[in-house]
Design a protein around this motif. Structure first.
Motif, short mmCIF file in Angstrom:
data_model
loop_
_atom_site.label_atom_id
_atom_site.label_comp_id
_atom_site.label_asym_id
_atom_site.label_seq_id
_atom_site.Cartn_x
_atom_site.Cartn_y
_atom_site.Cartn_z
N ASN A 79 0.81 -1.22 0.00
CA ASN A 79 0.00 0.00 0.00
C ASN A 79 0.85 1.27 0.00
N GLU A 80 2.13 1.13 -0.38
CA GLU A 80 3.01 2.28 -0.51
C GLU A 80 2.52 3.17 -1.65
N GLY A 81 2.49 4.47 -1.44
CA GLY A 81 2.04 5.38 -2.49
C GLY A 81 2.92 5.29 -3.73
N PHE A 82 2.29 5.18 -4.90
CA PHE A 82 3.05 5.10 -6.16
C PHE A 82 2.20 5.65 -7.29
N LEU A 83 2.75 6.58 -8.06
CA LEU A 83 2.04 7.25 -9.16
C LEU A 83 0.67 7.74 -8.67
N ASP A 84 -0.40 7.28 -9.29
CA ASP A 84 -1.74 7.77 -8.92
C ASP A 84 -2.47 6.86 -7.94
N GLN A 105 3.48 -6.05 -25.86
CA GLN A 105 4.85 -5.70 -25.48
C GLN A 105 4.92 -4.30 -24.89
N GLN A 106 4.13 -3.39 -25.42
CA GLN A 106 4.11 -2.04 -24.87
C GLN A 106 3.67 -2.03 -23.41
N ILE A 107 2.72 -2.88 -23.09
CA ILE A 107 2.23 -2.98 -21.71
C ILE A 107 3.31 -3.57 -20.80
N PHE A 108 4.01 -4.60 -21.27
CA PHE A 108 5.09 -5.17 -20.48
C PHE A 108 6.23 -4.16 -20.29
N ASP A 109 6.50 -3.36 -21.34
CA ASP A 109 7.54 -2.33 -21.22
C ASP A 109 7.15 -1.29 -20.18
N GLU A 110 5.89 -0.90 -20.19
CA GLU A 110 5.41 0.07 -19.20
C GLU A 110 5.55 -0.50 -17.79
N GLU A 139 9.24 -0.42 -16.73
CA GLU A 139 9.68 0.93 -16.38
C GLU A 139 9.12 1.35 -15.01
N ASN A 140 7.84 1.07 -14.80
CA ASN A 140 7.23 1.38 -13.50
C ASN A 140 7.94 0.64 -12.37
N LEU A 141 8.25 -0.64 -12.60
CA LEU A 141 8.89 -1.45 -11.57
C LEU A 141 10.27 -0.89 -11.23
#
Length: 293
Positions: free
Chosen positions: A166-171, A212-217, A220-222
């Protein structure tokens, strides 16, 4: 010379899995693994008895005084005293405020000080440091990626729950971005279609560019999530487990590229022990009993 053996147990919301672990050679004893469904919505006696049945079956002819047990169990839980604090979840409500250590000791006839309890996320990482992908590494961070997000730190070979879901991340919070539901949500946003799981998205990699675009996103987020954790704890290795880790090849390149751009050098490893990590990690906690004797 007496072989040092302990029973490792992984308790989930629908099952119990147990196996004997050879602590001298750090591996599972062949043919010792047992898995049984558990009605986590049942009464206290039903749950405890089902656990005891599996424990007795796994130990077989081992005398009670030589039975040592490490138990990986989800929180909230008082791991030192062995008391369940789960009350607002759809599982184990009958065990709230029950001293599980006392109940198991009475049911099995095993001394209370032969039981060791550890958080399930911490036990996963403990197993990987003890006998898996991060064996003998001293500063490790672990993630289990699946329907939810588990996290743990291991410093000087002692793992503890990081509790970062539950750590704050992005939105939102971390679990919003690092769980199966994120993949399903993003694919529906991109294509208007519903998927059942990450495995289905992996199958689309050769035919659907958006996969692949979703996995790339995700990669990057990770990386952006990991950077402050790695820097704060001087982490040398990150171990990734859970069902989503099976798709590591699909997001690893973007993950490593982003970490490099952030000038963060760390080893990223995928779990070697998989579903056995928590079992081996829990059993490894019993080493101190042998060492102290």
């Amino acid at each position: 010379m007496e072989k040092h053996v302990a029973l490792g147990i992984d308790i989930g919301g629908t099952h119990i899995t147990a196996a004997l672990i050879d602590l001298d050679n750090r591996h599972l004893i062949q043919d010792s693994i047992r898995r049984q469904p558990v009605n986590s919505k049942g009464k206290k006696e039903e749950i405890i008895n089902s656990w005891c049945k599996v424990i007795n079956e796994t130990f077989k002819d081992v005398p009670n005084q030589l039975r040592y047990i490490g138990i990986a169990i989800p929180g909230p839980f008082d791991y030192e005293e062995g008391i369940s604090l789960i009350k607002d979840q759809d599982k184990f409500r009958a065990l709230y405020d029950v001293n599980i250590k006392n109940e198991l000791s009475a049911c099995l006839g095993i001394p209370k000080d032969h039981f060791y309890f550890i958080n399930d996320a911490a036990s996963f990482l403990q197993g990987e440091v003890y006998a898996g992908a991060a064996r003998d590494k001293s500063r490790v961070f672990g993630l289990t990626l699946g329907t939810g997000l588990g996290s743990a730190h291991c410093i000087d070979f002692k793992s503890v729950d990081a509790d970062l879901w539950n750590e704050g991340f992005l939105d939102g919070i971390a679990e919003d971005y690092f769980s199966t539901r994120w993949f399903l949500k993003r694919y529906k946003e991109a294509n208007g279609r519903e998927l059942t799981g990450v495995k289905e998205l992996v199958a689309l990699l050769d035919s659907d560019e958006s996969a692949q675009q979703i996995f790339d996103e995700f990669g990057e987020n990770l990386a952006n999530f990991l950077v402050p954790i790695i820097e704060l704890h001087q982490t040398d290795t990150v171990v990734i487990g859970g069902n989503i880790s099976k798709a590591f090849f699909a997001f690893s390149q973007k993950l490593m590229e982003t970490l490099k751009q952030k000038h963060v050098a760390v080893e990223i490893a995928v779990s070697k022990l998989n579903e056995l990590s928590a079992i081996i990690g829990a059993a490894s906690c019993c080493e101190e009993y042998y060492i102290s004797k």
